[in-house]
Design a protein around this motif. Structure first.
Motif, mmCIF file in Angstrom:
data_model
loop_
_atom_site.group_PDB
_atom_site.id
_atom_site.type_symbol
_atom_site.label_atom_id
_atom_site.label_comp_id
_atom_site.label_asym_id
_atom_site.label_seq_id
_atom_site.Cartn_x
_atom_site.Cartn_y
_atom_site.Cartn_z
ATOM 1 N N ARG A 52 -36.807 6.475 -61.772
ATOM 2 C CA ARG A 52 -35.453 5.986 -61.477
ATOM 3 C C ARG A 52 -34.646 5.760 -62.751
ATOM 4 O O ARG A 52 -33.430 5.945 -62.762
ATOM 5 N N ASP A 60 -31.538 7.524 -59.335
ATOM 6 C CA ASP A 60 -30.976 7.219 -58.017
ATOM 7 C C ASP A 60 -29.971 8.279 -57.586
ATOM 8 O O ASP A 60 -29.897 8.636 -56.407
ATOM 9 N N GLU A 61 -29.192 8.805 -58.519
ATOM 10 C CA GLU A 61 -28.228 9.848 -58.188
ATOM 11 C C GLU A 61 -28.946 11.148 -57.819
ATOM 12 O O GLU A 61 -28.526 11.866 -56.898
ATOM 13 N N ALA A 63 -31.826 11.301 -56.421
ATOM 14 C CA ALA A 63 -32.354 11.062 -55.073
ATOM 15 C C ALA A 63 -31.267 11.260 -54.030
ATOM 16 O O ALA A 63 -31.517 11.841 -52.961
ATOM 17 N N ARG A 64 -30.046 10.796 -54.317
ATOM 18 C CA ARG A 64 -28.941 10.970 -53.360
ATOM 19 C C ARG A 64 -28.648 12.450 -53.135
ATOM 20 O O ARG A 64 -28.446 12.885 -51.998
ATOM 21 N N MET A 77 -40.732 8.469 -55.444
ATOM 22 C CA MET A 77 -40.272 7.709 -56.603
ATOM 23 C C MET A 77 -41.473 7.137 -57.338
ATOM 24 O O MET A 77 -42.330 6.488 -56.732
ATOM 25 N N ASP A 86 -36.425 -3.463 -54.929
ATOM 26 C CA ASP A 86 -36.383 -2.149 -55.568
ATOM 27 C C ASP A 86 -36.900 -1.080 -54.617
ATOM 28 O O ASP A 86 -36.318 0.005 -54.481
ATOM 29 N N SER A 89 -34.373 -0.441 -51.793
ATOM 30 C CA SER A 89 -33.230 0.371 -52.210
ATOM 31 C C SER A 89 -33.642 1.820 -52.444
ATOM 32 O O SER A 89 -32.877 2.747 -52.174
ATOM 33 N N GLY A 90 -34.871 2.018 -52.929
ATOM 34 C CA GLY A 90 -35.352 3.383 -53.138
ATOM 35 C C GLY A 90 -35.470 4.147 -51.834
ATOM 36 O O GLY A 90 -35.022 5.298 -51.724
ATOM 37 N N LEU A 93 -32.158 5.148 -50.472
ATOM 38 C CA LEU A 93 -31.559 6.308 -51.144
ATOM 39 C C LEU A 93 -32.119 7.630 -50.621
ATOM 40 O O LEU A 93 -31.578 8.688 -50.932
ATOM 41 N N TYR A 98 -43.037 5.765 -52.439
ATOM 42 C CA TYR A 98 -42.704 4.960 -53.614
ATOM 43 C C TYR A 98 -44.015 4.497 -54.240
ATOM 44 O O TYR A 98 -44.826 3.845 -53.587
#
Length: 225
Positions: A52, A60-61, A63-64, A77, A86, A89-90, A93, A98
């Motif tokens: 990340r 994160d971008e 992942a988007r 992730m 965390d 939020s992962g 996205l 994770y």
């Protein structure tokens, strides 16, 4: 299966890449988010192992973007961010799994394979056809109950062919799925690996050449031209 490792710490990136390759999983490395997005446009990947905290473009971008791509790769992730918030939020996205650093390489390989299975239409964890049984998790192949020792590359090629479920796989697709980004498209690596793989599997042949098209696992041999 082919994996993109997105990690800016060179030693860790190389360790993850090499660990995946030892498990017969072709893997490439992107050192930052911008390069990752370029490689995702240039190549087809099944799984992205994504840090990340990346330079240039944040993880994160990335992942988007991946989550918004139809039929895009799965995202695992791999990060030091270990709080429950965390992780939440992962997943929000678009992450499919994770894993927190530090981690065990064996667990990462198992998770990568499990995540990759979700991308296919209910693909079984163990592939069986024509008396051949391929277990990706144990990295074992048996034919008619007898163990067949294979190199990592032979195993990767056989897995691609068996996963095609009787479909024809071109040499180009084999290079894309069973080799990494440094594979030379003009090399004879596919032909040589196919020859040695057939020899290891023994008779009768279960891998057939479809002239001018590619290779198929199972079914009758193609008639001579």
């Amino acid at each position: 299966m082919r994996v993109l490792v997105v990690e800016d710490e060179p030693y860790l990136a190389e360790a993850v890449r090499d660990g995946l390759r030892l498990a017969a999983v072709p893997a490439d490395v992107a050192p930052d988010g911008a390069r990752a997005l370029e490689m995702l446009r240039e190549n087809r990947y099944d799984v992205v192992v994504l840090d990340r905290d990346l330079p240039v473009v944040p993880g994160d971008e990335v992942a988007r973007v991946v989550a918004a791509t139809p039929d895009g790769p799965r995202v695992l992730m791999l990060t030091a961010a270990d709080r429950l918030d965390d992780k939440a939020s992962g997943f929000a996205l678009g992450a499919d799994d994770y894993l927190v650093k530090p981690f065990a390489m064996r667990e990462l390989v198992l998770r990568v394979r499990a995540v990759a299975r979700r991308a296919g239409p209910g693909r079984p964890p163990v592939l069986e056809a024509e008396g051949v049984r391929l277990d990706p998790f144990r990295r074992e192949v048996h034919r008619e109950g007898h163990h067949v020792p294979l190199t990592r590359k032979q195993f990767a090629v056989l897995e691609v062919l068996m996963a095609a479920d009787g479909g024809v796989v071109s040499a180009e697709d084999l290079l894309e799925q069973a080799w990494d980004a440094h594979a030379d498209p003009f090399t004879g690596a596919v032909r040589v690996t196919m020859s040695t793989l057939r020899s290891r599997l023994g008779a009768p042949a279960v891998i057939h050449t479809v002239t001018g098209v590619g290779y198929r696992f199972g079914g009758p041999a193609a008639p001579a031209p």
